[in-house]
Enzyme design. Structure first.
Site, PDB file in Angstrom:
ATOM      1  N   LYS A  72      -3.684  -2.488   2.722  1.00  0.00           N
ATOM      2  CA  LYS A  72      -4.169  -2.378   1.353  1.00  0.00           C
ATOM      3  C   LYS A  72      -5.660  -2.049   1.339  1.00  0.00           C
ATOM      4  CE  LYS A  72      -0.529  -5.125  -0.491  1.00  0.00           C
ATOM      5  NZ  LYS A  72      -0.086  -6.416  -0.821  1.00  0.00           N
ATOM      6  N   ILE A 111     -11.183  -1.035  -0.672  1.00  0.00           N
ATOM      7  CA  ILE A 111      -9.984  -1.798  -0.995  1.00  0.00           C
ATOM      8  C   ILE A 111      -9.094  -1.009  -1.948  1.00  0.00           C
ATOM      9  CG2 ILE A 111     -11.174  -3.981  -0.583  1.00  0.00           C
ATOM     10  CD1 ILE A 111     -11.145  -4.456  -3.602  1.00  0.00           C
ATOM     11  N   CYS A 112      -7.803  -1.208  -1.831  1.00  0.00           N
ATOM     12  CA  CYS A 112      -6.820  -0.498  -2.651  1.00  0.00           C
ATOM     13  C   CYS A 112      -6.756  -1.134  -4.037  1.00  0.00           C
ATOM     14  CB  CYS A 112      -5.446  -0.544  -1.980  1.00  0.00           C
ATOM     15  SG  CYS A 112      -4.164   0.221  -2.975  1.00  0.00           S
ATOM     16  N   LEU A 113      -7.120  -0.357  -5.034  1.00  0.00           N
ATOM     17  CA  LEU A 113      -7.069  -0.830  -6.421  1.00  0.00           C
ATOM     18  C   LEU A 113      -6.238   0.098  -7.303  1.00  0.00           C
ATOM     19  CD1 LEU A 113     -10.835  -1.765  -6.898  1.00  0.00           C
ATOM     20  CD2 LEU A 113      -8.941  -3.330  -6.555  1.00  0.00           C
ATOM     21  N   TYR A 171      -8.373   1.519   2.310  1.00  0.00           N
ATOM     22  CA  TYR A 171      -8.521   2.906   2.727  1.00  0.00           C
ATOM     23  C   TYR A 171      -9.624   3.012   3.768  1.00  0.00           C
ATOM     24  CZ  TYR A 171      -5.898   3.576  -1.574  1.00  0.00           C
ATOM     25  OH  TYR A 171      -4.956   3.491  -2.555  1.00  0.00           O
TER      26      TYR A 171
END
Length: 174
Positions: free
Chosen positions: A111, A118-120, A113
């Site tokens: 989660k 952070i993946c949001l 990149y």
């Protein structure tokens, strides 16, 4: 805000909304937006401190207010895990949310990149788009980074992907 827990709803309603729709290329309007960002961040920080929920420090690291750095932390099993936090304000801000980066844990979770971003995308970006330009940096921290830390850090700790600084120091002594 339907379906949110009462604590999140209460916190979010107490973070001041922003009114100036301006990005880094917008001259004096951007300066006004930065003032609103600081007011919102100060209110959010004070609220967290008064609720004994202090979990980040952040400030602009350049005079233009386009690069932000700081620290964030998460307490898991009574141990405090502290991380560098950084992000750039996109040129298309506030239409585009900032990409929050935790470079120290880059590559340790799916989660995230490249570069520790952070993946949001799934949960936060639609919310940001719906609330543009009223949301700002404080909202990104509250609704983006805080839930991400709460979901990911316990898993990373329990799986051994990240270690507490005291554990890492004691294992280096042997």
């Amino acid at each position: 805000m339907e379906g949110w827990d009462p604590s999140t709803k209460s916190t979010l309603t107490r973070i001041p909304l922003l009114t100036t729709k301006a990005g880094p290329r917008d001259g004096d309007a951007w300066k006004q937006r930065l003032k609103e960002e600081y007011k919102s961040l100060i209110a959010y920080t004070q609220m967290n401190k008064s609720n004994d929920n202090d979990w980040f420090r952040i400030s602009a690291s350049n005079p233009e207010g386009t690069r932000w750095t700081g620290k964030c932390w998460y307490v898991h099993n009574l141990l405090k895990y502290k991380f560098d936090l950084q992000f750039d304000i996109p040129v298309t801000y506030p239409a585009t949310a900032p990409e929050l980066e935790l470079p120290e844990i880059d590559g340790k979770t799916q989660k995230m990149y490249r570069g520790g971003k952070i993946c949001l995308t799934v949960h936060f970006k639609p919310l940001w788009a719906k609330n543009c330009p009223r949301f700002g940096i404080a909202h990104a921290l509250c609704l983006g980074l805080a839930p991400w830390l709460a979901a990911e850090i316990p898993i990373l700790v329990d799986s051994g992907m990240i270690k507490h600084k005291d554990d890492a120091a004691s294992s280096a002594e042997f």
